[in-house]
Design a protein around this motif. Structure first.
Motif, PDB file in Angstrom:
ATOM      1  N   VAL A   1       0.841  -1.192   0.000  1.00 42.59           N
ATOM      2  CA  VAL A   1       0.000   0.000   0.000  1.00 42.59           C
ATOM      3  C   VAL A   1       0.881   1.249   0.000  1.00 42.59           C
ATOM      4  CG1 VAL A   1      -1.750   1.306   1.240  1.00 42.59           C
ATOM      5  CG2 VAL A   1      -1.886  -1.191   1.174  1.00 42.59           C
ATOM      6  N   LEU A   2       0.702   2.100  -1.013  1.00 40.31           N
ATOM      7  CA  LEU A   2       1.463   3.339  -1.116  1.00 40.31           C
ATOM      8  C   LEU A   2       0.726   4.502  -0.462  1.00 40.31           C
ATOM      9  CD1 LEU A   2       2.690   2.984  -4.819  1.00 40.31           C
ATOM     10  CD2 LEU A   2       3.945   2.427  -2.717  1.00 40.31           C
ATOM     11  N   ASP A   3      -0.589   4.585  -0.696  1.00 37.91           N
ATOM     12  CA  ASP A   3      -1.410   5.610  -0.057  1.00 37.91           C
ATOM     13  C   ASP A   3      -2.874   5.231  -0.206  1.00 37.91           C
ATOM     14  OD1 ASP A   3      -2.204   6.557  -2.696  1.00 37.91           O
ATOM     15  OD2 ASP A   3      -0.271   7.557  -2.768  1.00 37.91           O
ATOM     16  N   SER A   4      -3.732   5.999   0.470  1.00 36.46           N
ATOM     17  CA  SER A   4      -5.173   5.757   0.386  1.00 36.46           C
ATOM     18  C   SER A   4      -5.910   7.052   0.709  1.00 36.46           C
ATOM     19  CB  SER A   4      -5.611   4.643   1.339  1.00 36.46           C
ATOM     20  OG  SER A   4      -5.385   5.028   2.684  1.00 36.46           O
ATOM     21  N   ILE A   5      -7.123   7.179   0.186  1.00 35.58           N
ATOM     22  CA  ILE A   5      -7.963   8.338   0.475  1.00 35.58           C
ATOM     23  C   ILE A   5      -9.399   7.863   0.674  1.00 35.58           C
ATOM     24  CG2 ILE A   5      -6.561  10.030  -0.760  1.00 35.58           C
ATOM     25  CD1 ILE A   5      -8.483   9.788  -3.110  1.00 35.58           C
ATOM     26  N   LYS A   6     -10.155   8.613   1.453  1.00 34.42           N
ATOM     27  CA  LYS A   6     -11.567   8.331   1.677  1.00 34.42           C
ATOM     28  C   LYS A   6     -12.402   9.042   0.615  1.00 34.42           C
ATOM     29  CE  LYS A   6     -13.497   6.929   5.039  1.00 34.42           C
ATOM     30  NZ  LYS A   6     -14.154   5.628   5.403  1.00 34.42           N
ATOM     31  N   ASP A   7     -13.507   8.414   0.238  1.00 33.89           N
ATOM     32  CA  ASP A   7     -14.443   9.051  -0.685  1.00 33.89           C
ATOM     33  C   ASP A   7     -15.832   8.482  -0.439  1.00 33.89           C
ATOM     34  OD1 ASP A   7     -15.346  10.737  -2.674  1.00 33.89           O
ATOM     35  OD2 ASP A   7     -14.971   9.300  -4.276  1.00 33.89           O
ATOM     36  N   GLU A   8     -16.782   9.340  -0.131  1.00 34.51           N
ATOM     37  CA  GLU A   8     -18.146   8.889   0.119  1.00 34.51           C
ATOM     38  C   GLU A   8     -18.802   8.436  -1.177  1.00 34.51           C
ATOM     39  OE1 GLU A   8     -20.266  11.989   2.034  1.00 34.51           O
ATOM     40  OE2 GLU A   8     -19.124  11.858   3.908  1.00 34.51           O
ATOM     41  N   GLY A   9     -19.722   7.523  -1.044  1.00 33.93           N
ATOM     42  CA  GLY A   9     -20.376   6.947  -2.216  1.00 33.93           C
ATOM     43  C   GLY A   9     -19.602   5.732  -2.665  1.00 33.93           C
ATOM     44  N   GLY A  10     -19.227   5.687  -3.933  1.00 32.21           N
ATOM     45  CA  GLY A  10     -18.505   4.520  -4.407  1.00 32.21           C
ATOM     46  C   GLY A  10     -17.880   4.746  -5.768  1.00 32.21           C
ATOM     47  N   ILE A  11     -16.553   4.659  -5.842  1.00 31.72           N
ATOM     48  CA  ILE A  11     -15.856   4.775  -7.128  1.00 31.72           C
ATOM     49  C   ILE A  11     -15.937   3.440  -7.846  1.00 31.72           C
ATOM     50  CG2 ILE A  11     -13.623   5.169  -8.231  1.00 31.72           C
ATOM     51  CD1 ILE A  11     -12.917   7.047  -5.963  1.00 31.72           C
ATOM     52  N   VAL A  12     -16.412   3.484  -9.089  1.00 35.00           N
ATOM     53  CA  VAL A  12     -16.571   2.257  -9.868  1.00 35.00           C
ATOM     54  C   VAL A  12     -15.814   2.303 -11.192  1.00 35.00           C
ATOM     55  CG1 VAL A  12     -18.783   1.623  -8.828  1.00 35.00           C
ATOM     56  CG2 VAL A  12     -18.753   3.135 -10.818  1.00 35.00           C
TER      57      VAL A  12
END
Length: 528
Positions: free
Chosen positions: A202-213
């Motif tokens: 894992v290099l990085d991560s971000i939160k996002d509401e809903g859902g990326i598809v």
């Protein structure tokens, strides 16, 4: 003489009546339904059902699915409510639907609706037949290496299965994407987008509401498609967002979209600006639309086809007139592949290329040249089995349709796979022809768990040999991507585990405890 003429007349009349009588198969539970009602139901179905989508044959589903599943859902579309077993749809008064979506009055009489019920329930089978495969699915993957007289290598295995250290309970991977920046994985349960190295760190991560598809790269940034709400809804909660430098822009590129599941970048009106083609799957409503780039970060939405189910689209200039055209699959209601020819200035004409009955559960398609004639052929999958007839269907699987050069397509190949969700055509083994990698989200876990991932090796002449890796039976694959993850020139495969609603298998596999994804690293293909 008169008597002879009379006898001849009766014979002719009998022959006419007999020849005009169609044979209708009967199931035991509806054996007493009058033939007259069946005939009238067939006629009415062609008028009312066939006006919205390709007319389905009763044999496509078992009688219980027609009677308890499909027809109760279709009745309200014709203004039939609470007639026998129909209930008022929960979304009849949905504010997101036009007031005229459901007819204010029935479009046909109660007895006419009964005829349609009789036609489908009385002539459909009690159960569907099983699959018919040209050969069984083999265990393991093909061995490649030094060529042999039979055309198959004898070196090592084509794929090596790699699993990440990253683990968490109940993974729900709604996106996996291989890119030069690494591997992107979005988990819609935890609403987090991960970026991993080729070594799966894992290099990085971000939160996002809903859902990326879905994601489409634009130079140094991404435009991501956020479905908003994964479960079916008529609400307009979807949006397009810009991802740059590991951060999402605070202001979305577009909002108010109907469950967008795919985004493509292209200059569709020839003004030199990048527009976005969007598949808005929706639910009862949806659209294939495009966002016209007006400059200054402003976009105007235009609808190309105002129908639900747009799930996959490709942009190319098929007629070589310098204008980008669109191929699109609709997987809801009026299922099929449509070609939208660019007429200039953002206008498109529509042509039906392939149509499928609504029971098929269309899920994906690609354009690929299988016979090397320079024309795009079609790889198509069907297997969505979450609607009103969740029974195993022998016509679920992967299809190849060959192009005659005039965009007329004929079926050349079919391999049955229960619940097939996607098929990617690539030359995985480096022998110069196109193989297929397939996933199934609704496989027959009780009897054929190997259907979850099937690799089809192209043997030539329209023949493919199927394989499945035992390690790929440890996930419920909703998503798949193919690309060169490690930069060695070989196409790798990543499978995304969506473990929601998945039972523990008879083999004791609990998908909710398994990895969020696995990588099938290509270690055997000859680099060309």
């Amino acid at each position: 003489m008169i008597k002879r003429l009379c006898i001849s007349g009766w014979v002719l009349l009998f022959v006419f009546i007999f020849s005009s009588c169609k044979h209708y198969p009967r199931n035991l539970s509806h054996a007493q339904v009058p033939l007259s009602s069946i005939r009238e139901g067939e006629r009415l179905a062609a008028v009312y059902c066939g006006s919205c989508h390709l007319l389905p044959d009763p044999s496509l589903l078992n009688s219980k699915s027609w009677e308890k599943g499909v027809l109760p859902q279709m009745g309200p579309r014709l203004g039939i409510f609470n007639h026998g077993f129909e209930q008022y749809p929960s979304n009849r008064f949905d504010a997101n639907l036009d007031k005229g979506y459901y007819p204010a009055a029935p479009l046909l009489k109660p007895e006419e609706w009964e005829h349609i019920l009789d036609y489908y329930t009385a002539t459909s089978p009690d159960s569907l037949p099983g699959q018919s495969r040209p050969r069984p699915i083999g265990k393991g993957v093909p061995m490649v290496g030094a060529p042999t007289a039979g055309g198959t290598g004898v070196g090592g295995p084509l794929f090596e299965v790699q699993t990440p250290v990253l683990r968490y309970d109940m993974p729900a991977s709604s996106l996996v994407r291989i890119d030069k920046e690494g591997l992107f994985v979005f988990d819609i349960h935890y609403q987090k987008l991960y970026r991993l190295s080729p070594q799966l760190e894992v290099l990085d991560s971000i939160k996002d509401e809903g859902g990326i598809v879905d994601m489409v790269r634009q130079d140094s940034e991404w435009v991501v498609s956020n479905i908003g709400v994964l479960t079916p809804t008529n609400g307009k909660f979807g949006k397009l967002q810009v991802l740059k430098g590991g951060m999402l822009d605070s202001v979305p590129l577009a909002v108010g979209l109907e469950r967008p599941v795919q985004v493509q970048a292209a200059d569709l009106n020839g003004d030199g600006r990048v527009d976005y083609l969007v598949c808005e799957f929706g639910n009862l409503v949806g659209a294939l639309s495009w966002l016209e780039n007006k400059g200054g970060g402003q976009y105007e939405r235009h609808v190309i086809r105002a129908k639900p189910g747009a799930i996959r689209a490709y942009v190319n200039d098929y007629n070589h007139d310098g204008l980008p055209d669109i191929w699109a699959l609709f997987a809801q209601g009026d299922e099929g592949i449509f070609l939208f020819t660019n007429q200039g200035k953002g206008r498109f004409s529509e042509q039906s290329v392939l149509r499928m009955p609504p029971s098929y559960g269309s899920s994906y398609f690609e354009l690929a040249d299988f016979n090397k004639d320079g024309q795009p052929d079609i790889v198509y999958t069907c297997g969505d089995n979450a609607d009103f007839s969740p029974v195993l269907k022998p016509y679920h699987g992967v299809y190849i349709f060959l192009n005659d050069g005039h965009n007329q397509f004929r079926q050349d190949y079919f391999f049955p796979i229960d619940g097939c969700y996607k098929a990617v055509a690539r030359d995985f083994d480096g022998d110069g022809d196109l193989d297929l990698a397939t996933i199934a989200f609704f496989p027959d876990l009780s009897h054929q768990p190997e259907e979850g991932f099937v690799y089809l090796e192209n043997l030539g002449g329209g023949d493919f040999k199927p394989y499945s890796l035992p390690q790929t039976q440890r996930g419920k694959w909703l998503t798949m991507d193919v690309g060169d993850l490690d930069g060695d020139g070989r196409p790798d495969i990543v499978l995304g585990n969506f473990s929601f609603f998945a039972p523990v298998t008879k083999a004791g596999v609990d998908f909710k405890k398994e990895a969020p994804f696995v990588v099938l690293k290509n270690v055997g293909a000859r680099v060309r």
